[in-house]
Design a protein around this motif. Structure first.
Motif, PDB file in Angstrom:
ATOM      1  N   HIS A  85       1.171  12.171 -28.879  1.00 46.22           N
ATOM      2  CA  HIS A  85       2.202  12.677 -28.044  1.00 46.22           C
ATOM      3  C   HIS A  85       3.590  11.976 -28.061  1.00 46.22           C
ATOM      4  O   HIS A  85       4.406  12.242 -27.076  1.00 46.22           O
ATOM      5  CB  HIS A  85       1.751  12.497 -26.586  1.00 46.22           C
ATOM      6  CG  HIS A  85       0.303  13.363 -26.398  1.00 46.22           C
ATOM      7  ND1 HIS A  85       0.298  14.771 -26.601  1.00 46.22           N
ATOM      8  CD2 HIS A  85      -1.025  13.004 -26.154  1.00 46.22           C
ATOM      9  CE1 HIS A  85      -1.057  15.207 -26.345  1.00 46.22           C
ATOM     10  NE2 HIS A  85      -1.664  14.071 -26.177  1.00 46.22           N
ATOM     11  N   ASP A 181      11.907  15.632 -29.758  1.00 44.75           N
ATOM     12  CA  ASP A 181      11.822  15.410 -28.545  1.00 44.75           C
ATOM     13  C   ASP A 181      12.074  13.940 -28.165  1.00 44.75           C
ATOM     14  O   ASP A 181      11.729  13.116 -29.023  1.00 44.75           O
ATOM     15  CB  ASP A 181      10.643  15.885 -27.662  1.00 44.75           C
ATOM     16  CG  ASP A 181       9.484  15.290 -28.115  1.00 44.75           C
ATOM     17  OD1 ASP A 181       8.989  15.173 -29.445  1.00 44.75           O
ATOM     18  OD2 ASP A 181       8.860  14.706 -27.265  1.00 44.75           O
ATOM     19  N   SER A 184       9.405  11.013 -29.016  1.00 41.20           N
ATOM     20  CA  SER A 184       9.307  10.840 -30.399  1.00 41.20           C
ATOM     21  C   SER A 184       9.851   9.830 -31.097  1.00 41.20           C
ATOM     22  O   SER A 184      10.994   9.170 -30.849  1.00 41.20           O
ATOM     23  CB  SER A 184       9.572  11.962 -31.013  1.00 41.20           C
ATOM     24  OG  SER A 184       9.868  11.982 -32.419  1.00 41.20           O
ATOM     25  N   GLU A 209       8.464  19.007 -30.208  1.00 46.71           N
ATOM     26  CA  GLU A 209       7.328  18.008 -30.195  1.00 46.71           C
ATOM     27  C   GLU A 209       6.632  17.863 -31.629  1.00 46.71           C
ATOM     28  O   GLU A 209       6.391  16.745 -32.101  1.00 46.71           O
ATOM     29  CB  GLU A 209       6.254  18.119 -29.465  1.00 46.71           C
ATOM     30  CG  GLU A 209       5.133  17.054 -29.130  1.00 46.71           C
ATOM     31  CD  GLU A 209       4.148  17.223 -28.184  1.00 46.71           C
ATOM     32  OE1 GLU A 209       3.741  16.300 -27.790  1.00 46.71           O
ATOM     33  OE2 GLU A 209       3.748  18.342 -28.042  1.00 46.71           O
TER      34      GLU A 209
END
Length: 440
Positions: A85, A181, A184, A209
């Motif tokens: 994520h 994003d 990151s 993402e």
């Protein structure tokens, strides 16, 4: 209520209130999507199959961009969770104990190092593990005629200060921005290397993402420019990038592995130093091994296994340097320094063994190696020559201690820079030692 029933009720309530991540796995890796999308699972699969002798199964996790890999064999059952994520989420998971390994596509920030200081030294070779080299790829549509761009112009483009391709020699067409994003590590790298303190990303930029999705959308938009990891170029087209007065370079195996490409970056796994479970230490060793690095290459990133390559000289390379290296091929390894001009950084310390193993595997002796040191811009040529020779001498001593008594080394002063001169960046990028191996 009887005591047994009360106990059962408490246990059931506790199970219902446990957070989703509390499910038990043998190892958890959290963080970078660049690593977690493909590279991390490939390394885990190779490691599990080597360790158990069985095949590995993979299933989707409870959230998007998560996977669980499982292997059974040799009386062992291992389950590994990968949650991809963003690099910053991996740090938080490592810090609060949810993750065993933090996958990051940028180096740890000083604030993160300070926050973990009581648990581990993230700067140490026991905690910081470089598993691959990546090039931050600058992507455009295949119909775009532009071939190269400077880092400064790239910053202006993504800040919205240059908004039409005609300003860069392209067609009269608005520029559409595609960016990762803000969770990151790819974004952190781009912000650090390109935007810096001079530019702010334009609000009109589309944010992603996923590297792959960004690349696919750039490939469909004639006005697009975007950035991803090198493994996600897919159907878009790469631009060459220049830094300062250095020549523009496209990311390829040599320019990225040597970190000469101005937007090259390291991909990291961070652990708790000496406080890791045995399984974590075994996996880290596998990822660093030749077998692990072969999987890195298969995934589309750049392996750290040394390869000898013919140099691709451009017109800017001096004739004296061509003569110096005419009987050699260049290894895909550069030595860089962490402090001052002599202390090798964590990657360089591991590269020492890689070079020793390469020389043994290729049946080469120490006399087949030539080390060439370089300095950042200095006040005069004599000072630059002295610094570059001292760097080469430092690597020669380190290789001798590692088992390869290299004798031939020289300095090339502050000529042939690979980045803009001055400051920490110039010292890190231009201050290097190249490794050359004699042709058979």
């Amino acid at each position: 209520m009887p005591r047994l029933l009360r106990t059962l009720a408490v246990l059931i309530l506790a199970a219902q209130t446990l957070p989703a991540w509390s499910q038990s796995y043998d190892m958890e890796i959290h963080g970078s999507n660049t690593i977690g999308a493909a590279l991390g699972p490939m390394l885990i699969e190779g490691f599990l199959e080597q360790r158990t002798g069985g095949t590995t199964s993979s299933r989707a996790g409870s959230e998007e961009n998560e996977r669980v890999l499982s292997a059974r064999g040799n009386g062992t059952a291992i389950d590994v969770r990968v949650a991809a994520h963003g690099s910053s989420t991996g740090f938080r998971a490592l810090a609060d104990g949810r993750a065993d390994i933090w996958a990051s596509s940028r180096p740890a920030k000083s604030s993160e190092i300070d926050a973990m200081a009581d648990t581990a030294d993230l700067n140490s070779i026991d905690s910081e593990h470089v598993i691959a080299i990546d090039g931050l790829a600058i992507l455009v549509h295949n119909s775009n005629p532009l071939e190269r761009i400077s880092i400064d112009d790239l910053g202006k483009v993504f800040a919205g200060q240059i908004s039409n391709w005609s300003a860069l020699g392209g067609p009269d067409r608005p520029i559409n921005l595609y960016a990762r994003d803000d969770k990151s590590g790819t974004w952190d790298t781009f912000k650090s290397l390109v935007l810096g303190r001079s530019y702010t990303l334009a609000r009109s930029a589309f944010r992603y993402e996923s590297n792959d999705q960004l690349s696919d959308d750039v490939a469909r938009d004639p006005g697009a420019i975007g950035f991803t990891g090198l493994a996600s170029v897919r159907n878009a087209r790469l631009l060459a990038v220049s830094d300062g007065d250095a020549p523009a370079l496209k990311p390829n195996q040599l320019t990225v592995a040597s970190e000469d490409y101005p937007l090259a970056r390291r991909l990291f796994l961070y652990t708790r130093g000496n406080n890791n479970p045995a399984l974590v230490n075994e996996f880290i060793e596998f990822a660093q091994s030749p077998a692990g690095q072969d999987l890195v290459a298969q995934s589309g990133f750049i392996s750290q296994n040394p390869i000898a390559m013919e140099p691709d000289y451009d017109a800017a390379v001096p004739a004296t340097f061509r003569v110096l290296t005419e009987n050699y091929r260049r290894l895909s390894v550069n030595f860089r320094f962490s402090e001052g001009r002599s202390r090798l950084d964590n990657k360089a310390q591991r590269d020492l063994k890689r070079i020793v193993d390469y020389l043994e595997r290729e049946n080469r002796g120490a006399d087949d190696v030539l080390l060439i040191g370089f300095a950042d811009q200095q006040s005069n040529e004599l000072r630059a020559q002295m610094i570059s020779e001292l760097r080469a001498l430092s690597v020669s001593r380190a290789l001798r201690e590692a088992g390869a008594p290299v004798r031939a080394y020289t300095g090339y002063g502050h000529y042939m820079p690979v980045g803009s001169a001055g400051g920490h960046s110039g010292e890190q990028r231009n201050g290097r030692v190249e490794v050359w191996v004699r042709k058979h």
